[in-house]
Design a protein around this motif. Structure first.
Motif, PDB file in Angstrom:
ATOM      1  N   LEU A  54      -4.219   2.101   5.794  1.00 51.46           N
ATOM      2  CA  LEU A  54      -3.417   0.974   5.295  1.00 51.46           C
ATOM      3  C   LEU A  54      -2.997   0.059   6.450  1.00 51.46           C
ATOM      4  O   LEU A  54      -2.872  -1.156   6.274  1.00 51.46           O
ATOM      5  N   THR A 105      -3.231  -5.124   2.926  1.00 57.14           N
ATOM      6  CA  THR A 105      -1.919  -4.460   2.874  1.00 57.14           C
ATOM      7  C   THR A 105      -0.950  -5.088   3.876  1.00 57.14           C
ATOM      8  O   THR A 105      -1.267  -5.192   5.057  1.00 57.14           O
ATOM      9  N   GLY A 162       0.842  -1.198   0.000  1.00 60.12           N
ATOM     10  CA  GLY A 162       0.000   0.000   0.000  1.00 60.12           C
ATOM     11  C   GLY A 162       0.875   1.246   0.000  1.00 60.12           C
ATOM     12  O   GLY A 162       1.939   1.262   0.612  1.00 60.12           O
ATOM     13  N   GLN A 183      -3.660  -0.519  -2.224  1.00 57.83           N
ATOM     14  CA  GLN A 183      -4.275   0.791  -2.442  1.00 57.83           C
ATOM     15  C   GLN A 183      -3.159   1.805  -2.654  1.00 57.83           C
ATOM     16  O   GLN A 183      -2.101   1.696  -2.032  1.00 57.83           O
TER      17      GLN A 183
END
Lengths: 65, 523
Positions: free
Chosen positions: B243, B249, B193, B218
């Protein structure tokens, strides 16, 4: 909507501004709606501040009512 | 012959109008044309192009105008107007004729379960729309710039209270749930992430992670001012927290130019308690402080990507601090490339479309020699201070001063083509450049670079000279422009393509050392 909830949902996007960004999302089969955006109150600052005043009045009436 | 018209209260976005201006310029007999909204900036451009005519007097910022200079033997203003109407209606047809609601509220009726609003309208109007989106419980990607910092702070506080993302203002890249937003690359999904405050830096790290075989969970953008003292890193901290709790993640990467000290401290404090490994690239930030926070500092974007991948795989974490090329191959390359230059060709010219990539190049090369720039490392190295006799120069072509009245050079390659024409001269030895692929970017930036390089080489050949060109490509094979074919296009034109900006910069550094030592030996 809590932030981490977003990560578990399908992303659905409202695009306001450059249409090329909307086109790119569509090309990836992302559900998206393009807003036909125009400056509020035709960009007139005077008209905008009048509209904002009206908005405030109507929202306070809604709350009161 | 001049011609002009105004269409009152007709709004089109700036990129659409710029692209149409370009198409109109290619019509026979059209010498110059500008289609735009009637802003002061655009009217200045019309005056500079000596196309201002009395018809334009009543134009206002909410009116669209066309101003043209043309050869009346070949065309007429009427023909230009007709061509404009055809182009704009074609553009609308491309958007498949779906109904476009006029406001956010009405858009929500059409897509009631929308969860994110992407905003790229002129900055002075953006805050009101962001506020409405946040009030409606929607996450926001805010590409617009020129949003007052007080608005940014107020709106980010609201976003944090509501548990929403406000990525921006001036946020160019994000990937949420695998969907690239604005300028972002098609990368694999995975377990790393990223929260990034610098757009092309984030693109470089994410594409390099992809090239190393891993993927992204992400990628959250914050906008460049988030880590200033005024904004206090609100969105980086919000993204970092998200995150940490995100089950997908496993490794977190934070990217920014060096933050304000108080903001850096908040981030280090958070890193100390993170249960997941954290890689921090503060592009020249305090490595010791990052280590003390239990996080991993980085030497470059390439290093950040490599460290994140090593941490994910449980492999030893090592600094990527060298040029990855065998000595013999390097020597051969240096001899062949530099051997084509004349002794008076000694200068480096960096033509970057990615500001953070230009910054990374200067931070490395600037340690050994003075590099002038429009985004200088220190004020005395500002472009206007460059000696008349010339100097090494690295430009961020995406800065406002070069993009007046046209799109960012990642969309419109013409800006860089013009700099090839105006800045490459008989003293230029090496041109260093980036190519940023991905959604939002130009459809074929490699082709435009090759054309510029061929023209520059042809021009220099008349003086018996040649040019060394070193590039890196920020992109993946899944990007619409395709990393592989873009790289091949560049290589076929004799451009050296390195696997990252850091590697390109390290190669250029070796070239400059060799040129310098050659000059000294020759003297």
């Amino acid at each position: 909507m809590a932030l981490n909830d977003l990560f578990t949902q399908e992303l659905k996007v409202i695009n306001m501004g450059l249409e090329s960004f909307h086109d790119e999302l569509k090309s990836q089969h992302v559900q998206t709606v393009q807003v036909a955006w125009k400056p509020r109150a035709g960009g007139s600052q005077k008209m905008l501040s009048l509209l904002n005043k009206l908005k405030k009045v109507s929202s306070s009436k809604e709350k009161a009512g | 012959m001049l011609g002009a018209l105004i269409r009152k209260n007709a709004y089109y976005d700036s990129v659409t109008l710029m692209l149409i201006s370009q198409d109109l310029k290619e019509q026979a007999g059209v010498q110059e044309v500008l289609v735009g909204m009637g802003t002061e900036l655009n009217l200045d451009l019309v005056r500079n192009l000596e196309m201002f005519s009395p018809e334009l007097e009543p134009v206002g910022p909410n009116d669209m105008f066309i101003a043209a200079k043309f050869d009346e033997q070949q065309t007429s203003f009427q023909a230009i107007e007709t061509a404009f109407d055809e182009l704009i209606s074609k553009k609308s047809a491309d958007s498949n004729g779906n109904y476009q609601p006029p406001t956010l509220k009405s858009a929500l009726r059409q897509l009631p379960d929308a969860n994110l609003v992407q905003i790229s309208i002129p900055g002075q109007y953006a805050s009101a729309e962001v506020e409405e989106a946040l009030n409606a419980g929607l996450h926001v990607m805010l590409f617009s710039d020129n949003v007052p910092i007080e608005d940014e702070l107020r709106l980010k506080k609201k976003a944090v209270e509501k548990g929403l993302l406000l990525m921006g203002p001036d946020c160019g890249t994000a990937i949420i749930n695998g969907v690239p937003l604005c300028f972002a690359n098609a990368v694999k999904r995975g377990k790393i992430g990223v929260v990034g405050a610098s757009g092309t830096g984030t693109q470089e790290v994410t594409t390099l992670i992809d090239k190393l075989g891993e993927g992204l969970s992400q990628v959250i953008g914050t906008g460049g001012r988030d880590l200033s003292e005024a904004v206090g890193g609100l969105m980086m901290l919000q993204g970092f927290d998200a995150l940490i709790t995100d089950p997908e993640t496993e490794v977190i990467v934070l990217i920014s130019k060096p933050p304000a000290a108080a903001v850096a401290k908040k981030i280090y404090d958070r890193a100390k308690t993170s249960p997941k490994p954290v890689v921090i690239d503060f592009i020249g930030g305090d490595a010791q402080a990052i280590r003390e926070a239990g996080a991993y500092p980085c030497l470059s974007f390439e290093d950040a990507a490599a460290k994140a991948v090593a941490l994910l795989r449980g492999e030893p974490v090592q600094d990527q601090d060298s040029l990855r090329m065998a000595d013999s191959a390097l020597e051969e390359l240096l001899t062949a490339e530099l051997g084509r230059l004349q002794p008076e060709q000694t200068k480096l010219l960096g033509l970057y479309t990615g500001g953070t990539l230009a910054d990374e190049a200067m931070k490395f090369l600037g340690q050994k020699t003075a590099i002038y720039s429009n985004i200088p490392l220190s004020p005395e190295l500002a472009l206007e201070n460059m000696p008349a006799a010339g100097g090494h120069l690295i430009l961020d072509l995406g800065e406002d001063q070069f993009t007046r009245g046209r799109a960012h050079p990642m969309i419109d390659p013409l800006t860089r083509s013009e700099f090839f024409s105006s800045r490459v001269d008989g003293q230029t030895a090496i041109v260093l450049l980036d190519l940023v692929l991905g959604y939002g970017s130009h459809a074929d930036p490699a082709k435009a670079v090759v054309q510029s390089v061929l023209e520059a080489r042809a021009r220099l050949a008349r003086e018996g000279k040649d040019l060394v060109v070193v590039a890196s490509v920020t992109g993946t094979d899944q990007d619409p422009q395709d990393l592989g074919s873009s790289t091949r296009t560049l290589k076929q034109a004799g451009i050296i393509v390195m696997p990252s900006n850091a590697q390109a910069v390290r190669l250029v550094s070796r070239m400059m050392e060799k040129m310098h030592s050659g000059a000294e030996n020759g003297a």
